[in-house]
Scaffold this motif. Sequence first.
Motif, PDB file in Angstrom:
ATOM      1  N   HIS A 255       0.800  -1.324   0.107  1.00  0.00           N
ATOM      2  CA  HIS A 255       0.066  -0.031   0.087  1.00  0.00           C
ATOM      3  C   HIS A 255       0.964   1.233   0.034  1.00  0.00           C
ATOM      4  O   HIS A 255       1.920   1.220   0.606  1.00  0.00           O
ATOM      5  CB  HIS A 255      -0.805   0.239   1.168  1.00  0.00           C
ATOM      6  CG  HIS A 255      -1.635   1.315   1.273  1.00  0.00           C
ATOM      7  ND1 HIS A 255      -2.506   1.868   0.542  1.00  0.00           N
ATOM      8  CD2 HIS A 255      -1.533   2.451   2.397  1.00  0.00           C
ATOM      9  CE1 HIS A 255      -2.965   3.137   1.060  1.00  0.00           C
ATOM     10  NE2 HIS A 255      -2.027   3.473   2.047  1.00  0.00           N
TER      11      HIS A 255
ATOM     12  N   CYS B   7       0.713   5.714  -0.151  1.00  0.00           N
ATOM     13  CA  CYS B   7      -0.066   6.914   0.007  1.00  0.00           C
ATOM     14  C   CYS B   7       0.460   7.940  -1.122  1.00  0.00           C
ATOM     15  O   CYS B   7       1.697   7.624  -1.444  1.00  0.00           O
ATOM     16  CB  CYS B   7       0.068   7.595   1.257  1.00  0.00           C
ATOM     17  SG  CYS B   7      -0.252   6.360   2.694  1.00  0.00           S
TER      18      CYS B   7
ATOM     19  N   CYS C  27      -6.774   4.583   2.233  1.00  0.00           N
ATOM     20  CA  CYS C  27      -5.962   4.712   3.085  1.00  0.00           C
ATOM     21  C   CYS C  27      -6.218   3.970   4.403  1.00  0.00           C
ATOM     22  O   CYS C  27      -7.765   3.545   4.217  1.00  0.00           O
ATOM     23  CB  CYS C  27      -5.167   5.839   3.327  1.00  0.00           C
ATOM     24  SG  CYS C  27      -3.512   5.979   4.309  1.00  0.00           S
TER      25      CYS C  27
HETATM   26 ZN    ZN Z   1      -2.012   5.302   3.002  1.00  0.00          ZN
END
Ligand code: ZN
Length: 770
Positions: free
Chosen positions: A657, A659, A742
Amino acid sequence: MIAHNLGYPRIGSHRELKRASEQFWAQKITRQQLEETGRRIRQDNWLTQQQAGITLVPCNDFSFYDQVLDMSLTVGAIPERFRPLAGPDDDRLTLYFAMARGYQQNGLDLKAMEMTKWFDTNYHYIVPEFTANQAFELVSDKIFTEFDEARQTLGVTPKPVLIGPVSYLLLGKEKEADFDRLDLLDRLLPVYEQVLTRLQAQGADWVQLDEPCLSLDLTDQQREAFATTYNRIRRQFPQLNLLLASYFECYGANLNLAVQLPVHALHLDLVRCPSQLDDILQTDFVSTKTCLSLGVVDGRNIWINDLERSRTTIQRAVVALGQERVLIAPSCSLLHVPCDLNSEMRNEGLTPEIKQWLAFARQKLDEVATLVRLVNEPENEQVGNVLAKNQDALNARRSSALINRPAVRARLNALTEQDAQRGAAFAERQALQHERLQLPLFPTTTIGSFPQTDAVRTNRSTYKKGERTLDQYEKFIRVETEQAIRWQEEIGLDVLVHGEFERNDMVEYFGELLDGFAFSDNGWVQSYGSRCVKPPIIYGDVHRPAPMTVRWSAYAQSLTDKPVKGMLTGPVTILQWSFVRDDQPRRDTCLQIALAIHDEVVDLEKAGIQLIQIDEPALREGLPLRRENWDAYLNWAVMAFRVAASGAQDHTQIHTHMCYAEFNDIIHSIADLDADVITIETSRSQMELLDAFARFAYPNEIGPGVYDIHSPRVPTVDEMVELLQQATTVLPARNLWVNPDCGLKTRRWPETSLALKNMVQAAQTVRELV
Ligand code: ZN
Ligand code: GLN
């Protein structure tokens, strides 16, 4: 030789400014009380520096929020939307905080200015906004007031610090098309000249102009702007001693430009770029009159200085230039390190052994002062003792059993390309994983954390304070986890998470369970505004004494037939968000962490976890400031991720993951991670981001965040359906996942619940449509 400092932490040694600002925003204290706190911090800082032996003490390095925002207010770069708060009689502090944080009052709804990372630090500044017809005017007295205040406190003349005009413009953004912010220089310089005129009239002799953009790749036009600016300033202020400071990198290709700028002194970051001194001493810079400020004490990290080595460096400069042309300083503002090691009272987090290797801002002042004395008074016994003690501490550190773990070293040295490989190629893995997981098209999942409610926080804090037993603490987490699992089953998510109720922070949690990490009690560093972070300190070879997450993941999996995703923080992110050792390359530390995560992956898989997410939100943050260094970094960063992931067999699905939606320029490296699934934050512009992946024909699976978790707003089913449909026009449907952008730890349950229900429904709708 002069000891000086570029800037000092302004949050206060016990985060007094954080508390006061937050209370002020909550209208619990008055403006006078907030200002009084600011004044006290400034005075403490000035006196602390003076008492430590710093001769040139900076002023105007204090800020109620951010030094770039201060500059915007000083030169009157106030975006149009804030005009209602910017009248001559209006209160400047209200305007200032409105620009920083937005303003929703008295019928006004003003969006805050944008915030972005300050070079390669974890500090964030407020981005100046410029328009084509931008006008500038001197509208703030801050710098003049603080100059007088500092002089009164110190009894000597302080050194005001300003962001230099060229960097100030470069750090900003054009808010309209068709003009270049550098074209505003002619309009901006008169205001800087007004500032300098007034400072000179007040009695300033030194002025520090920070031009950190000299650490970046510059165009010819930008270099030209530096030359023009400084020639012009010099002509008008021949009496003023200008100290030009850049830091965080070598001047590199800008070195010739920098040494030719007509300033009185040029600052070098000799921690980031030790070779620069010799480069300069080989040019005819030597025959000029310009002074060098040697940034030998690391302003970005928390290790004690090698005083002997610094002394040798300084002496080289003194031999070539003479003492009167040398200043000694930290490498950059001390804003980036915690205030004072002496505030570490307990000996648990930082044992005395580790403490003797550390220097926070306060201790770094002593180091600067000591270095000056070492050169000026080589015979002085007291200084000699300091030096001897310093060398003892360094030797102790080098040979400490706390740091050196031969087994970890051996494993690191034995790493090969092979250790960074999964078994089969993605296409084959994908088939195995689909076969095993049997997920629908557009599988739904979340990024890991669920809301950290007051109850969750209280559970942790009372346990830490000893008010709750380990049993009680864990029982609470089991209950929360079970509720989260039941709830996820109920709303029909396909891949579940355990919710991260046992974690306070995604890096600290792992650091506490790994050997080689230490934690301070009070080592706070400003991240932005009133927000501070307390980075772990990686001091030794990293080793995982026992599994870290297996128990919670296995427990969560035991509650359900649906697959539960294991949740790990990646090696690059752990590295980026910590203070790292300076006695080995960052790459080595990162790979050691990667090996620990690798072992955790192996253990999670053994415990029956079929999907494992390795978060790397900080991968992009680690990019060096200059392009020419990107590849070297990306090579080891990608390798570290792959080493971690290679613990998984082909039928185990590795997720990652990230951001922030700026992947265009590093999409190759993102693809090189070879994660089976990547979930990404797309709140800013989903389509733009997906374009990057589509253009590159990104082969693996992707979960583009379908809603922005940073706002409490609940997205509708329709808008998420639309985003998913758009995604199918650029990426193959079988590769797409459905998830928020997120983790949800900062949200509350009411909106989370509604949003995720809508998200599941959106996935169902899209499945029927394709
Ligand atoms: Zn994130
Ligand atoms: N798994 C983490 C969470 O959900 C990821 C956080 C992040 O990306 N910053 O909180």
